[in-house]
Scaffold this motif. Sequence first.
Motif, PDB file in Angstrom:
ATOM      1  N   MET A  98       2.881   4.885   7.619  1.00  0.00           N
ATOM      2  CA  MET A  98       4.186   4.414   7.170  1.00  0.00           C
ATOM      3  C   MET A  98       4.073   3.232   6.203  1.00  0.00           C
ATOM      4  SD  MET A  98       7.184   5.575   7.594  1.00  0.00           S
ATOM      5  CE  MET A  98       8.769   5.021   6.993  1.00  0.00           C
ATOM      6  N   TYR A  99       2.949   2.514   6.148  1.00  0.00           N
ATOM      7  CA  TYR A  99       2.899   1.412   5.179  1.00  0.00           C
ATOM      8  C   TYR A  99       1.751   1.485   4.189  1.00  0.00           C
ATOM      9  CZ  TYR A  99       1.366  -0.277   9.802  1.00  0.00           C
ATOM     10  OH  TYR A  99       0.864  -0.375  11.058  1.00  0.00           O
ATOM     11  N   LEU A 100       0.978   2.563   4.222  1.00  0.00           N
ATOM     12  CA  LEU A 100      -0.218   2.633   3.371  1.00  0.00           C
ATOM     13  C   LEU A 100       0.055   2.477   1.884  1.00  0.00           C
ATOM     14  CD1 LEU A 100      -2.535   5.417   4.782  1.00  0.00           C
ATOM     15  CD2 LEU A 100      -2.885   2.958   4.718  1.00  0.00           C
ATOM     16  N   ILE A 101       0.959   3.296   1.327  1.00  0.00           N
ATOM     17  CA  ILE A 101       1.113   3.351  -0.134  1.00  0.00           C
ATOM     18  C   ILE A 101       1.723   2.082  -0.715  1.00  0.00           C
ATOM     19  CG2 ILE A 101       2.260   4.579  -2.011  1.00  0.00           C
ATOM     20  CD1 ILE A 101       1.850   7.116  -0.430  1.00  0.00           C
ATOM     21  N   ASN A 160      12.054  15.702  -1.848  1.00  0.00           N
ATOM     22  CA  ASN A 160      10.687  15.706  -1.336  1.00  0.00           C
ATOM     23  C   ASN A 160      10.585  16.454  -0.021  1.00  0.00           C
ATOM     24  OD1 ASN A 160       9.424  14.245  -3.391  1.00  0.00           O
ATOM     25  ND2 ASN A 160      10.185  12.316  -2.544  1.00  0.00           N
ATOM     26  N   PHE A 161      11.570  16.221   0.841  1.00  0.00           N
ATOM     27  CA  PHE A 161      11.523  16.856   2.156  1.00  0.00           C
ATOM     28  C   PHE A 161      11.719  18.359   2.028  1.00  0.00           C
ATOM     29  CE2 PHE A 161      12.543  12.463   2.945  1.00  0.00           C
ATOM     30  CZ  PHE A 161      11.692  12.152   3.990  1.00  0.00           C
ATOM     31  N   ARG A 184      -4.257  12.321   0.777  1.00  0.00           N
ATOM     32  CA  ARG A 184      -4.647  13.020  -0.447  1.00  0.00           C
ATOM     33  C   ARG A 184      -3.520  13.010  -1.487  1.00  0.00           C
ATOM     34  NH1 ARG A 184      -8.791  16.253  -1.478  1.00  0.00           N
ATOM     35  NH2 ARG A 184      -9.271  16.564   0.712  1.00  0.00           N
ATOM     36  N   GLU A 185      -2.293  13.294  -1.039  1.00  0.00           N
ATOM     37  CA  GLU A 185      -1.173  13.320  -1.986  1.00  0.00           C
ATOM     38  C   GLU A 185      -0.939  11.937  -2.591  1.00  0.00           C
ATOM     39  OE1 GLU A 185       0.444  15.890  -3.042  1.00  0.00           O
ATOM     40  OE2 GLU A 185      -0.030  17.463  -1.598  1.00  0.00           O
ATOM     41  N   GLY A 186      -1.098  10.898  -1.775  1.00  0.00           N
ATOM     42  CA  GLY A 186      -0.779   9.549  -2.247  1.00  0.00           C
ATOM     43  C   GLY A 186      -1.883   8.896  -3.059  1.00  0.00           C
ATOM     44  N   PHE A 187      -3.136   9.056  -2.612  1.00  0.00           N
ATOM     45  CA  PHE A 187      -4.207   8.261  -3.200  1.00  0.00           C
ATOM     46  C   PHE A 187      -5.150   9.060  -4.093  1.00  0.00           C
ATOM     47  CE2 PHE A 187      -2.936   5.816   0.505  1.00  0.00           C
ATOM     48  CZ  PHE A 187      -2.668   4.612  -0.114  1.00  0.00           C
ATOM     49  N   ILE A 188      -5.071  10.389  -4.027  1.00  0.00           N
ATOM     50  CA  ILE A 188      -5.941  11.189  -4.892  1.00  0.00           C
ATOM     51  C   ILE A 188      -5.102  11.930  -5.924  1.00  0.00           C
ATOM     52  CG2 ILE A 188      -7.601  13.098  -4.932  1.00  0.00           C
ATOM     53  CD1 ILE A 188      -8.505  12.075  -2.148  1.00  0.00           C
ATOM     54  N   LEU A 189      -3.952  12.459  -5.496  1.00  0.00           N
ATOM     55  CA  LEU A 189      -3.079  13.180  -6.435  1.00  0.00           C
ATOM     56  C   LEU A 189      -1.961  12.289  -6.983  1.00  0.00           C
ATOM     57  CD1 LEU A 189      -2.836  16.484  -4.362  1.00  0.00           C
ATOM     58  CD2 LEU A 189      -4.422  15.955  -6.220  1.00  0.00           C
ATOM     59  N   PHE A 190      -1.832  11.082  -6.439  1.00  0.00           N
ATOM     60  CA  PHE A 190      -0.839  10.101  -6.896  1.00  0.00           C
ATOM     61  C   PHE A 190       0.591  10.607  -6.895  1.00  0.00           C
ATOM     62  CE2 PHE A 190      -4.763   8.265  -8.425  1.00  0.00           C
ATOM     63  CZ  PHE A 190      -4.621   6.994  -7.914  1.00  0.00           C
ATOM     64  N   LYS A 191       0.912  11.479  -5.950  1.00  0.00           N
ATOM     65  CA  LYS A 191       2.322  11.857  -5.777  1.00  0.00           C
ATOM     66  C   LYS A 191       2.880  10.969  -4.670  1.00  0.00           C
ATOM     67  CE  LYS A 191       2.910  16.441  -5.628  1.00  0.00           C
ATOM     68  NZ  LYS A 191       2.469  17.782  -5.187  1.00  0.00           N
ATOM     69  N   GLN A 192       3.249   9.741  -5.065  1.00  0.00           N
ATOM     70  CA  GLN A 192       3.554   8.749  -4.034  1.00  0.00           C
ATOM     71  C   GLN A 192       4.872   8.990  -3.304  1.00  0.00           C
ATOM     72  OE1 GLN A 192       2.817   4.718  -5.119  1.00  0.00           O
ATOM     73  NE2 GLN A 192       0.651   5.153  -5.338  1.00  0.00           N
ATOM     74  N   GLY A 193       5.865   9.483  -4.025  1.00  0.00           N
ATOM     75  CA  GLY A 193       7.122   9.773  -3.359  1.00  0.00           C
ATOM     76  C   GLY A 193       6.944  10.885  -2.336  1.00  0.00           C
ATOM     77  N   THR A 238      12.380   9.285  -3.480  1.00  0.00           N
ATOM     78  CA  THR A 238      12.229   9.199  -4.930  1.00  0.00           C
ATOM     79  C   THR A 238      11.067  10.070  -5.410  1.00  0.00           C
ATOM     80  OG1 THR A 238      10.639   7.388  -4.842  1.00  0.00           O
ATOM     81  CG2 THR A 238      12.962   6.779  -4.931  1.00  0.00           C
ATOM     82  N   HIS A 239      11.083  10.359  -6.731  1.00  0.00           N
ATOM     83  CA  HIS A 239       9.892  10.902  -7.378  1.00  0.00           C
ATOM     84  C   HIS A 239       9.144   9.709  -7.943  1.00  0.00           C
ATOM     85  CE1 HIS A 239      11.114  14.976  -6.879  1.00  0.00           C
ATOM     86  NE2 HIS A 239      12.235  14.810  -7.551  1.00  0.00           N
ATOM     87  N   PHE A 240       7.879   9.570  -7.588  1.00  0.00           N
ATOM     88  CA  PHE A 240       7.162   8.369  -7.980  1.00  0.00           C
ATOM     89  C   PHE A 240       5.675   8.701  -8.095  1.00  0.00           C
ATOM     90  CE2 PHE A 240       5.672   3.903  -6.702  1.00  0.00           C
ATOM     91  CZ  PHE A 240       5.811   3.434  -8.001  1.00  0.00           C
ATOM     92  N   ASP A 241       5.095   8.385  -9.273  1.00  0.00           N
ATOM     93  CA  ASP A 241       3.670   8.664  -9.452  1.00  0.00           C
ATOM     94  C   ASP A 241       2.834   7.392  -9.350  1.00  0.00           C
ATOM     95  OD1 ASP A 241       4.298   7.333 -11.732  1.00  0.00           O
ATOM     96  OD2 ASP A 241       3.898   8.991 -13.104  1.00  0.00           O
ATOM     97  N   GLY A 242       3.481   6.271  -9.005  1.00  0.00           N
ATOM     98  CA  GLY A 242       2.753   5.020  -8.853  1.00  0.00           C
ATOM     99  C   GLY A 242       2.674   4.226 -10.144  1.00  0.00           C
ATOM    100  N   ILE A 243       3.032   4.827 -11.282  1.00  0.00           N
ATOM    101  CA  ILE A 243       2.942   4.116 -12.560  1.00  0.00           C
ATOM    102  C   ILE A 243       4.327   3.958 -13.179  1.00  0.00           C
ATOM    103  CG2 ILE A 243       1.928   4.106 -14.870  1.00  0.00           C
ATOM    104  CD1 ILE A 243      -0.257   6.019 -13.490  1.00  0.00           C
ATOM    105  N   SER A 244       4.943   5.070 -13.596  1.00  0.00           N
ATOM    106  CA  SER A 244       6.276   4.959 -14.172  1.00  0.00           C
ATOM    107  C   SER A 244       7.304   4.681 -13.083  1.00  0.00           C
ATOM    108  CB  SER A 244       6.619   6.249 -14.929  1.00  0.00           C
ATOM    109  OG  SER A 244       6.313   7.364 -14.127  1.00  0.00           O
ATOM    110  N   ASP A 245       8.510   4.272 -13.502  1.00  0.00           N
ATOM    111  CA  ASP A 245       9.523   3.876 -12.533  1.00  0.00           C
ATOM    112  C   ASP A 245       9.918   5.045 -11.639  1.00  0.00           C
ATOM    113  OD1 ASP A 245       9.614   1.315 -13.342  1.00  0.00           O
ATOM    114  OD2 ASP A 245      11.275   1.589 -14.761  1.00  0.00           O
TER     115      ASP A 245
END
Lengths: 308, 282
Positions: free
Chosen positions: B125-128, A70-71, A268-277, A55-62
């Motif tokens: 695999m489970y962080l986020i 992504n891959f 970095r992508e997940g927790f600093i740039l918030f590109k969670q997907g 998915t595309h996910f920024d952690g806030i919107s659906d």
Amino acid sequence: MTATLDHTAAPLIRRPAGRPLRQLVVPYLYVLPAALFVAAFLLYPMVLTAWRSLTHFDGISDPTFAGLDNFRDLFADPHFLLSLRNTVIWTVAAVIFPVTLGLVFALAFSRVRWGGFFKTVIYLPATISAAAAGILFSFVFNYDNGILNMILRGIGLSGLASRWLFDVPTNTFAMIATYTWQQTGLNMMLFLVGLQGLPPEPIEAAKIEGCTGWNLVRRIILPMLMPYVVITTLLAIVNGFKVFDLIWVMTQGGPGRASETLAVTMYREGFILFKQGYSAAIAVVISVVALAFSYFYLRSVLEQEARQ
Amino acid sequence: MSAEIGETTGVVREARFTSALILTVFWVLPIALLIMSAFKTPIEFSSTSTLALPQSFHLFDNIARAWAKGMASGFVNSAIYGVVASVISVILAAMAAYGIVRLRIPQGMFWFLLIYSGTIFPFQMYLIPLFNLYLDTGLYDTRIGIIAFYVAITIPFCMFVMRGFFLTVSWQVQEAAALDGANSWQTFWRIMMPMARAPLILLILIQFTWIWNDLLFGLVLTKSESVRPIMVALAGMQGVYGASDGPSVIAATLVGSAPTLILFLALQRYFVRGLTLGMGER
């Protein structure tokens, strides 16, 4: 190891027939607490990561479904490709240096005066955290007054004094040196366990035949030690592939993003740039590779156990 | 039964000993030299050579400054997390192993794999989702939250080891207890757990060390100074004061590394046995 008792042959404990329900429920009361902890905190998030990677996910919107976008993006992203290259360098180095040195130390210390003391000292770095080791060595590698540059300048090699943690790719090598300092002791201990388990007869026989020193190691001991070499190498690959703490405290993946490995990029992508997907997709890549090597590792361990 | 290698003439033996000694000295040299810096004042540290002997004794001042900058709570937090989480984890894991091996839960293999699978995947695999889950449930940045996670992540390995132990316990013991009228709970606490003292202590040691040394989950699941574990406090201190106050960061790192180092030295034999149990993974 004590022999495993053949409990299948032992008679079952029969409870009075009046309490079948209770007997049925009781085992679950013991197993469920642990199972719930694992399911809630580990398995459930794991399944979510696998899903989020699609998915595309920024952690806030659906999150919106993205298929394999992504891959595909990953392998077009220069940050990811650089990170992948660094990870391969790390993994290869994590095998070559700590494993080889661990083997050399194990062989050297298994037959020397004060051997126990030497082993303990070499193992000590493995008892402290990777973060602590990273912090200590970032002082050792400091440009202005780090110990390494001080020594180099002191012996007239000031030309070699470098900004160890800021130049690329020098910083990756400096971090690998720190990692080697920390991990060698662990590998040495694993090899010592292996050496202790070797049967003495073939070694005695070879000695009588006049086979000594390096020849004895190469022809007799190393071949017998091979299962341990395989196990230690696979373990080093899995661990080297996942390095995070050390890099985080020494360079944070910098300068820029030049010394990131996959674990750091994912963070970095997940927790600093918030590109969670996107970050989840990196996690999936890490997991697939780590799982493949873990599989071979576990198989070797089980084979080794079956042999004993 | 050690593998004696090669001939041992006096000269060869001395040469081996000397090279082993040089190797070992070389290995500890960087840190041994760095320890000197922990004794210096920040001004002395930045104005004199790192290789120069300390001119003054400021170790305790440096530690005190580090303590005032947030190390105190990190130290206390990690001590609590390490003790509480590893004890809870070992008990829950032992119960699960007992249920699977000794009480023969139906589909025992399924339950074993379910719990053990928690340790197979890399942490990434489970962080986020974990972070999001913690935000949603209010567990984020709470002591209960991080303890619960440390319990969960240490359970699989403990269960694996305890299962191995319970497989070796004689069935006559359990039958005798049943004949005496003991129920499963009494058998577990009065007979099984006392027998399992050695592996239980070993597991608590291994897991305490792991929790104490953790940085990643502390970074992800905590934020405030009053909750974050020691390694997060250390990493934060290095980021902020690494350049201006090297001696106190070095002193803090040495003090922060002391507990696991001392645990190892005091209980070395247990640790080496532990290596062969899990072959060192995690």
